[in-house]
Design a protein around this motif. Structure first.
Motif, PDB file in Angstrom:
ATOM      1  N   TRP A 118       0.851  -1.189   0.000  1.00 51.87           N
ATOM      2  CA  TRP A 118       0.000   0.000   0.000  1.00 51.87           C
ATOM      3  C   TRP A 118       0.887   1.239   0.000  1.00 51.87           C
ATOM      4  CZ3 TRP A 118      -5.413   0.899   1.081  1.00 51.87           C
ATOM      5  CH2 TRP A 118      -6.175  -0.267   1.128  1.00 51.87           C
ATOM      6  N   SER A 119       0.363   2.300  -0.556  1.00 48.07           N
ATOM      7  CA  SER A 119       0.966   3.620  -0.384  1.00 48.07           C
ATOM      8  C   SER A 119      -0.167   4.616  -0.202  1.00 48.07           C
ATOM      9  CB  SER A 119       1.843   3.992  -1.580  1.00 48.07           C
ATOM     10  OG  SER A 119       1.111   4.022  -2.771  1.00 48.07           O
ATOM     11  N   LEU A 120       0.054   5.540   0.712  1.00 44.92           N
ATOM     12  CA  LEU A 120      -0.917   6.604   0.983  1.00 44.92           C
ATOM     13  C   LEU A 120      -0.192   7.939   0.891  1.00 44.92           C
ATOM     14  CD1 LEU A 120      -3.002   5.442   4.104  1.00 44.92           C
ATOM     15  CD2 LEU A 120      -3.805   5.688   1.763  1.00 44.92           C
ATOM     16  N   ALA A 121      -0.698   8.806   0.063  1.00 45.94           N
ATOM     17  CA  ALA A 121      -0.148  10.150  -0.053  1.00 45.94           C
ATOM     18  C   ALA A 121      -0.510  10.949   1.201  1.00 45.94           C
ATOM     19  CB  ALA A 121      -0.693  10.829  -1.296  1.00 45.94           C
ATOM     20  N   PRO A 122       0.194  12.031   1.460  1.00 50.98           N
ATOM     21  CA  PRO A 122      -0.128  12.864   2.624  1.00 50.98           C
ATOM     22  C   PRO A 122      -1.594  13.271   2.629  1.00 50.98           C
ATOM     23  CG  PRO A 122       1.926  13.577   1.627  1.00 50.98           C
ATOM     24  CD  PRO A 122       1.331  12.548   0.697  1.00 50.98           C
ATOM     25  N   GLY A 123      -2.247  13.079   3.776  1.00 52.84           N
ATOM     26  CA  GLY A 123      -3.636  13.467   3.945  1.00 52.84           C
ATOM     27  C   GLY A 123      -4.652  12.458   3.437  1.00 52.84           C
ATOM     28  N   ASP A 124      -4.222  11.379   2.800  1.00 53.10           N
ATOM     29  CA  ASP A 124      -5.170  10.404   2.271  1.00 53.10           C
ATOM     30  C   ASP A 124      -5.498   9.367   3.333  1.00 53.10           C
ATOM     31  OD1 ASP A 124      -5.348   9.029  -1.132  1.00 53.10           O
ATOM     32  OD2 ASP A 124      -6.916   9.501   0.321  1.00 53.10           O
ATOM     33  N   ARG A 125      -6.628   8.674   3.143  1.00 53.35           N
ATOM     34  CA  ARG A 125      -7.078   7.655   4.089  1.00 53.35           C
ATOM     35  C   ARG A 125      -7.837   6.572   3.343  1.00 53.35           C
ATOM     36  NH1 ARG A 125      -9.820   9.451   8.660  1.00 53.35           N
ATOM     37  NH2 ARG A 125     -10.944   7.486   8.882  1.00 53.35           N
ATOM     38  N   TYR A 126      -7.928   5.421   3.963  1.00 54.98           N
ATOM     39  CA  TYR A 126      -8.714   4.296   3.454  1.00 54.98           C
ATOM     40  C   TYR A 126      -9.580   3.812   4.609  1.00 54.98           C
ATOM     41  CZ  TYR A 126      -9.962  -0.395   2.031  1.00 54.98           C
ATOM     42  OH  TYR A 126     -10.662  -1.528   1.746  1.00 54.98           O
ATOM     43  N   ASP A 127     -10.899   3.837   4.444  1.00 58.83           N
ATOM     44  CA  ASP A 127     -11.839   3.401   5.471  1.00 58.83           C
ATOM     45  C   ASP A 127     -12.306   1.984   5.161  1.00 58.83           C
ATOM     46  OD1 ASP A 127     -12.675   6.641   5.206  1.00 58.83           O
ATOM     47  OD2 ASP A 127     -12.270   5.848   7.196  1.00 58.83           O
ATOM     48  N   ALA A 128     -12.230   1.104   6.149  1.00 61.98           N
ATOM     49  CA  ALA A 128     -12.606  -0.297   5.962  1.00 61.98           C
ATOM     50  C   ALA A 128     -13.841  -0.643   6.776  1.00 61.98           C
ATOM     51  CB  ALA A 128     -11.454  -1.203   6.384  1.00 61.98           C
ATOM     52  N   GLU A 129     -14.528  -1.664   6.320  1.00 63.28           N
ATOM     53  CA  GLU A 129     -15.648  -2.227   7.061  1.00 63.28           C
ATOM     54  C   GLU A 129     -15.117  -3.411   7.878  1.00 63.28           C
ATOM     55  OE1 GLU A 129     -18.669  -3.345   4.291  1.00 63.28           O
ATOM     56  OE2 GLU A 129     -18.575  -1.413   3.269  1.00 63.28           O
ATOM     57  N   PRO A 130     -15.792  -3.792   8.952  1.00 58.40           N
ATOM     58  CA  PRO A 130     -15.324  -4.935   9.751  1.00 58.40           C
ATOM     59  C   PRO A 130     -15.340  -6.234   8.944  1.00 58.40           C
ATOM     60  CG  PRO A 130     -16.986  -3.682  10.942  1.00 58.40           C
ATOM     61  CD  PRO A 130     -16.971  -3.148   9.538  1.00 58.40           C
ATOM     62  N   ASP A 131     -14.324  -7.040   9.166  1.00 55.03           N
ATOM     63  CA  ASP A 131     -14.270  -8.389   8.602  1.00 55.03           C
ATOM     64  C   ASP A 131     -15.029  -9.337   9.525  1.00 55.03           C
ATOM     65  OD1 ASP A 131     -10.824  -7.976   7.602  1.00 55.03           O
ATOM     66  OD2 ASP A 131     -12.638  -7.715   6.418  1.00 55.03           O
ATOM     67  N   PRO A 132     -15.261 -10.558   9.078  1.00 54.34           N
ATOM     68  CA  PRO A 132     -15.881 -11.547   9.973  1.00 54.34           C
ATOM     69  C   PRO A 132     -14.980 -11.866  11.176  1.00 54.34           C
ATOM     70  CG  PRO A 132     -16.008 -12.247   7.683  1.00 54.34           C
ATOM     71  CD  PRO A 132     -15.098 -11.052   7.717  1.00 54.34           C
ATOM     72  N   ASP A 133     -15.578 -12.389  12.239  1.00 51.83           N
ATOM     73  CA  ASP A 133     -14.802 -12.804  13.404  1.00 51.83           C
ATOM     74  C   ASP A 133     -13.719 -13.775  12.982  1.00 51.83           C
ATOM     75  OD1 ASP A 133     -16.177 -11.273  15.254  1.00 51.83           O
ATOM     76  OD2 ASP A 133     -17.629 -12.847  15.691  1.00 51.83           O
ATOM     77  N   GLY A 134     -12.558 -13.659  13.607  1.00 55.64           N
ATOM     78  CA  GLY A 134     -11.442 -14.555  13.321  1.00 55.64           C
ATOM     79  C   GLY A 134     -10.472 -14.026  12.281  1.00 55.64           C
ATOM     80  N   TRP A 135     -10.793 -12.936  11.607  1.00 58.85           N
ATOM     81  CA  TRP A 135      -9.904 -12.354  10.603  1.00 58.85           C
ATOM     82  C   TRP A 135      -8.928 -11.407  11.297  1.00 58.85           C
ATOM     83  CZ3 TRP A 135     -10.949 -11.818   4.925  1.00 58.85           C
ATOM     84  CH2 TRP A 135     -11.813 -12.824   4.477  1.00 58.85           C
ATOM     85  N   HIS A 136      -7.722 -11.328  10.763  1.00 56.20           N
ATOM     86  CA  HIS A 136      -6.667 -10.479  11.315  1.00 56.20           C
ATOM     87  C   HIS A 136      -5.906  -9.797  10.192  1.00 56.20           C
ATOM     88  CE1 HIS A 136      -7.500 -13.226  14.612  1.00 56.20           C
ATOM     89  NE2 HIS A 136      -7.057 -12.263  15.397  1.00 56.20           N
ATOM     90  N   GLU A 137      -5.216  -8.728  10.564  1.00 54.93           N
ATOM     91  CA  GLU A 137      -4.313  -8.064   9.639  1.00 54.93           C
ATOM     92  C   GLU A 137      -2.970  -7.871  10.320  1.00 54.93           C
ATOM     93  OE1 GLU A 137      -7.332  -5.628   6.772  1.00 54.93           O
ATOM     94  OE2 GLU A 137      -5.666  -4.560   7.689  1.00 54.93           O
ATOM     95  N   MET A 138      -1.929  -7.930   9.499  1.00 52.21           N
ATOM     96  CA  MET A 138      -0.571  -7.627   9.930  1.00 52.21           C
ATOM     97  C   MET A 138      -0.066  -6.534   8.994  1.00 52.21           C
ATOM     98  SD  MET A 138       0.957 -11.463  10.574  1.00 52.21           S
ATOM     99  CE  MET A 138       0.562 -12.044   8.931  1.00 52.21           C
ATOM    100  N   VAL A 139       0.322  -5.398   9.547  1.00 50.61           N
ATOM    101  CA  VAL A 139       0.753  -4.252   8.756  1.00 50.61           C
ATOM    102  C   VAL A 139       2.178  -3.904   9.154  1.00 50.61           C
ATOM    103  CG1 VAL A 139       0.346  -1.803   8.302  1.00 50.61           C
ATOM    104  CG2 VAL A 139      -1.595  -3.356   8.531  1.00 50.61           C
ATOM    105  N   TYR A 140       3.056  -3.778   8.161  1.00 51.68           N
ATOM    106  CA  TYR A 140       4.450  -3.402   8.376  1.00 51.68           C
ATOM    107  C   TYR A 140       4.739  -2.151   7.548  1.00 51.68           C
ATOM    108  CZ  TYR A 140       9.499  -3.458   8.309  1.00 51.68           C
ATOM    109  OH  TYR A 140      10.825  -3.106   8.426  1.00 51.68           O
ATOM    110  N   VAL A 141       5.143  -1.063   8.222  1.00 52.56           N
ATOM    111  CA  VAL A 141       5.399   0.206   7.547  1.00 52.56           C
ATOM    112  C   VAL A 141       6.832   0.220   7.028  1.00 52.56           C
ATOM    113  CG1 VAL A 141       5.499   2.720   7.803  1.00 52.56           C
ATOM    114  CG2 VAL A 141       3.670   1.418   8.917  1.00 52.56           C
ATOM    115  N   THR A 142       6.969   0.422   5.717  1.00 54.79           N
ATOM    116  CA  THR A 142       8.296   0.439   5.096  1.00 54.79           C
ATOM    117  C   THR A 142       8.834   1.849   4.888  1.00 54.79           C
ATOM    118  OG1 THR A 142       7.238   0.305   2.917  1.00 54.79           O
ATOM    119  CG2 THR A 142       7.962  -1.766   3.923  1.00 54.79           C
ATOM    120  N   ARG A 143       7.937   2.859   4.880  1.00 56.45           N
ATOM    121  CA  ARG A 143       8.370   4.250   4.755  1.00 56.45           C
ATOM    122  C   ARG A 143       7.304   5.148   5.357  1.00 56.45           C
ATOM    123  NH1 ARG A 143       8.972   6.483  -1.112  1.00 56.45           N
ATOM    124  NH2 ARG A 143       6.731   6.531  -0.854  1.00 56.45           N
TER     125      ARG A 143
END
Length: 189
Positions: A118-143
């Motif tokens: 993913w890349s997000l420019a300054p001031g940008d955002r991404y809004d998500a809806e909830p996933d089903p129970d048991g789902w997870h995310e792992m996010v690692y910031v590279t810059r």
């Protein structure tokens, strides 16, 4: 994986194969468009338009269709003969040309695991809806740095750091910095 697909011209290439795959999988499941609409909660009109290649849909909508068909998200968005370990398809674009999400690949998990950049420019955002129970995310910031707004409370993730959390809640990725933020995201179901 309930995400909002925000589409601007040109449409993301993740949708290129959806119409054909949706029709093929629906027919294999011996479902009418109306029956698939009832099973998935996605409107019949949207299904008709998707099969005709004329509609956009949220990523969560694709998840609902896949679930109703006994398939995966990746089954809907990739060419039938393509390996899922290297998909490289744009799935979301933001207001700024530097904001985008690319589905890199997928591998089986209990249901599925996905690797994204993913890349997000300054001031940008991404809004998500909830996933089903048991789902997870792992996010690692590279810059840069990333603010993850979550129902359970915000997480600020600096360059070289990561966050792991349940995605069965509302959350958003926010770049409140002055430079573009890039990160790697894994979705596990």
């Amino acid at each position: 994986m309930c995400r909002i697909l925000h589409v601007q011209e040109p449409r993301p290439d993740v949708l290129v194969h959806v119409g054909e795959n949706l029709r093929r999988l629906r027919r294999a499941a011996e479902l009418s468009q109306a029956a698939l609409a009832a099973a998935s909660g996605v409107s019949r009109r949207t299904i008709i338009n998707l099969e005709a290649g004329e509609a956009n849909i949220s990523l969560s909508g694709l998840d609902k269709l896949a679930d109703a068909l006994g398939a995966t998200f990746v089954d809907l968005v990739t060419p039938p003969s393509a390996p899922t370990s290297r998909i490289d398809a744009t799935a979301w674009t933001g207001r700024h040309p530097d904001s985008r999400a690319v589905l890199l690949g997928s591998t089986p998990a209990r249901s599925e695991a996905q690797l994204w950049t993913w890349s997000l420019a300054p001031g940008d955002r991404y809004d998500a809806e909830p996933d089903p129970d048991g789902w997870h995310e792992m996010v690692y910031v590279t810059r840069g740095r990333l603010l993850i707004e979550r129902d359970e409370g915000p997480a600020r993730v600096a360059e070289g750091d990561y966050a792991i959390y349940s995605s069965a809640q509302r959350y958003a990725y926010v770049n409140d910095a002055e430079t573009t933020t890039t990160f790697v995201r894994n979705v596990i179901s």
